[in-house]
Design a protein around this motif. Structure first.
Motif, mmCIF file in Angstrom:
data_model
loop_
_atom_site.group_PDB
_atom_site.id
_atom_site.type_symbol
_atom_site.label_atom_id
_atom_site.label_comp_id
_atom_site.label_asym_id
_atom_site.label_seq_id
_atom_site.Cartn_x
_atom_site.Cartn_y
_atom_site.Cartn_z
ATOM 1 N N ASN A 21 0.810 -1.222 0.000
ATOM 2 C CA ASN A 21 0.000 0.000 0.000
ATOM 3 C C ASN A 21 0.841 1.269 0.000
ATOM 4 N N ALA A 22 1.999 1.211 -0.608
ATOM 5 C CA ALA A 22 2.854 2.393 -0.683
ATOM 6 C C ALA A 22 2.460 3.210 -1.908
ATOM 7 N N SER A 23 2.356 4.506 -1.711
ATOM 8 C CA SER A 23 2.070 5.383 -2.837
ATOM 9 C C SER A 23 3.336 6.171 -3.136
ATOM 10 N N HIS A 24 3.964 5.843 -4.227
ATOM 11 C CA HIS A 24 5.205 6.486 -4.640
ATOM 12 C C HIS A 24 5.251 6.410 -6.156
ATOM 13 N N PRO A 25 5.687 7.477 -6.823
ATOM 14 C CA PRO A 25 5.708 7.454 -8.284
ATOM 15 C C PRO A 25 6.458 6.260 -8.880
ATOM 16 N N ALA A 26 7.552 5.858 -8.267
ATOM 17 C CA ALA A 26 8.317 4.724 -8.811
ATOM 18 C C ALA A 26 7.518 3.426 -8.712
ATOM 19 N N ILE A 27 6.814 3.251 -7.614
ATOM 20 C CA ILE A 27 5.996 2.048 -7.453
ATOM 21 C C ILE A 27 4.807 2.096 -8.402
ATOM 22 N N ASP A 28 4.185 3.270 -8.515
ATOM 23 C CA ASP A 28 3.052 3.395 -9.441
ATOM 24 C C ASP A 28 3.495 3.132 -10.878
ATOM 25 N N HIS A 29 4.684 3.608 -11.250
ATOM 26 C CA HIS A 29 5.186 3.349 -12.600
ATOM 27 C C HIS A 29 5.418 1.844 -12.797
ATOM 28 N N PHE A 30 5.991 1.203 -11.800
ATOM 29 C CA PHE A 30 6.231 -0.242 -11.879
ATOM 30 C C PHE A 30 4.913 -0.991 -12.041
ATOM 31 N N ILE A 31 3.914 -0.633 -11.233
ATOM 32 C CA ILE A 31 2.612 -1.305 -11.330
ATOM 33 C C ILE A 31 2.010 -1.068 -12.711
ATOM 34 N N GLY A 32 2.115 0.161 -13.217
ATOM 35 C CA GLY A 32 1.612 0.456 -14.554
ATOM 36 C C GLY A 32 2.293 -0.396 -15.611
ATOM 37 N N THR A 33 3.594 -0.556 -15.474
ATOM 38 C CA THR A 33 4.357 -1.366 -16.427
ATOM 39 C C THR A 33 3.909 -2.824 -16.385
ATOM 40 N N ILE A 34 3.765 -3.361 -15.190
ATOM 41 C CA ILE A 34 3.320 -4.754 -15.047
ATOM 42 C C ILE A 34 1.906 -4.916 -15.606
ATOM 43 N N ARG A 35 1.030 -3.966 -15.280
ATOM 44 C CA ARG A 35 -0.346 -4.032 -15.796
ATOM 45 C C ARG A 35 -0.357 -4.007 -17.324
ATOM 46 N N SER A 36 0.519 -3.204 -17.909
ATOM 47 C CA SER A 36 0.569 -3.156 -19.381
ATOM 48 C C SER A 36 1.080 -4.477 -19.941
ATOM 49 N N GLN A 37 2.034 -5.118 -19.264
ATOM 50 C CA GLN A 37 2.540 -6.410 -19.707
ATOM 51 C C GLN A 37 1.464 -7.486 -19.620
ATOM 52 N N LEU A 38 0.559 -7.327 -18.674
ATOM 53 C CA LEU A 38 -0.533 -8.285 -18.515
ATOM 54 C C LEU A 38 -1.708 -7.973 -19.449
ATOM 55 N N GLY A 39 -1.595 -6.873 -20.191
ATOM 56 C CA GLY A 39 -2.643 -6.502 -21.135
ATOM 57 C C GLY A 39 -3.792 -5.722 -20.513
ATOM 58 N N ASP A 40 -3.623 -5.299 -19.276
ATOM 59 C CA ASP A 40 -4.650 -4.535 -18.575
ATOM 60 C C ASP A 40 -4.377 -3.041 -18.791
ATOM 61 N N ILE A 41 -4.692 -2.563 -19.978
ATOM 62 C CA ILE A 41 -4.343 -1.206 -20.394
ATOM 63 C C ILE A 41 -5.039 -0.150 -19.547
ATOM 64 N N THR A 42 -6.303 -0.363 -19.216
ATOM 65 C CA THR A 42 -7.038 0.615 -18.409
ATOM 66 C C THR A 42 -6.358 0.831 -17.065
ATOM 67 N N GLU A 43 -6.004 -0.262 -16.395
ATOM 68 C CA GLU A 43 -5.320 -0.145 -15.098
ATOM 69 C C GLU A 43 -3.915 0.426 -15.261
ATOM 70 N N ALA A 44 -3.222 0.037 -16.306
ATOM 71 C CA ALA A 44 -1.879 0.569 -16.549
ATOM 72 C C ALA A 44 -1.940 2.082 -16.687
ATOM 73 N N LEU A 45 -2.865 2.569 -17.496
ATOM 74 C CA LEU A 45 -2.993 4.013 -17.685
ATOM 75 C C LEU A 45 -3.361 4.713 -16.378
ATOM 76 N N LYS A 46 -4.173 4.081 -15.571
ATOM 77 C CA LYS A 46 -4.548 4.661 -14.272
ATOM 78 C C LYS A 46 -3.305 4.897 -13.414
ATOM 79 N N TYR A 47 -2.426 3.910 -13.367
ATOM 80 C CA TYR A 47 -1.217 4.054 -12.551
ATOM 81 C C TYR A 47 -0.228 5.037 -13.175
#
Length: 98
Positions: free
Chosen positions: A33-59
């Motif tokens: 539950n850490a909110s930090h730009p680096a973590i949000d970018h990482f989550i966005g990257t992983i979400r994009s790799q999983l094909g979850d574009i909506t969530e990736a863009l959110k992060y």
């Protein structure tokens, strides 16, 4: 959360992802539950790799909200969508260059 803890979390999550444990990497960084730009970018990257574009863009947008000049994040957004005239993301990008 201290920067060192965030760096440690990202190192561990990156290693999991490199080993092909993408879902485990996502669970690991999300569970803290850490909110930090680096973590949000990482989550966005992983979400994009999983094909979850909506969530990736959110992060990625969370990163841009805090750090509007995050070139790598803008690059990821641009790779996931096509900017159109009147696009709110395009407006943010253009406003960030002022």
């Amino acid at each position: 959360m201290q920067t060192n803890n965030i760096e440690t979390q990202l190192s561990k999550a990156s290693l999991l992802a490199e080993l092909g444990q993408i879902n485990q990497a996502l669970e690991y960084v999300s569970s803290n539950n850490a909110s930090h730009p680096a973590i949000d970018h990482f989550i966005g990257t992983i979400r994009s790799q999983l094909g979850d574009i909506t969530e990736a863009l959110k992060y990625f947008r969370k990163v841009i909200h805090v750090w509007p000049h995050a070139g790598q994040t803008w690059n990821m957004i641009a790779s996931l969508k096509t900017f159109t005239k009147g696009d709110p993301d395009l407006k943010l990008l253009l406003d960030s260059s002022k």
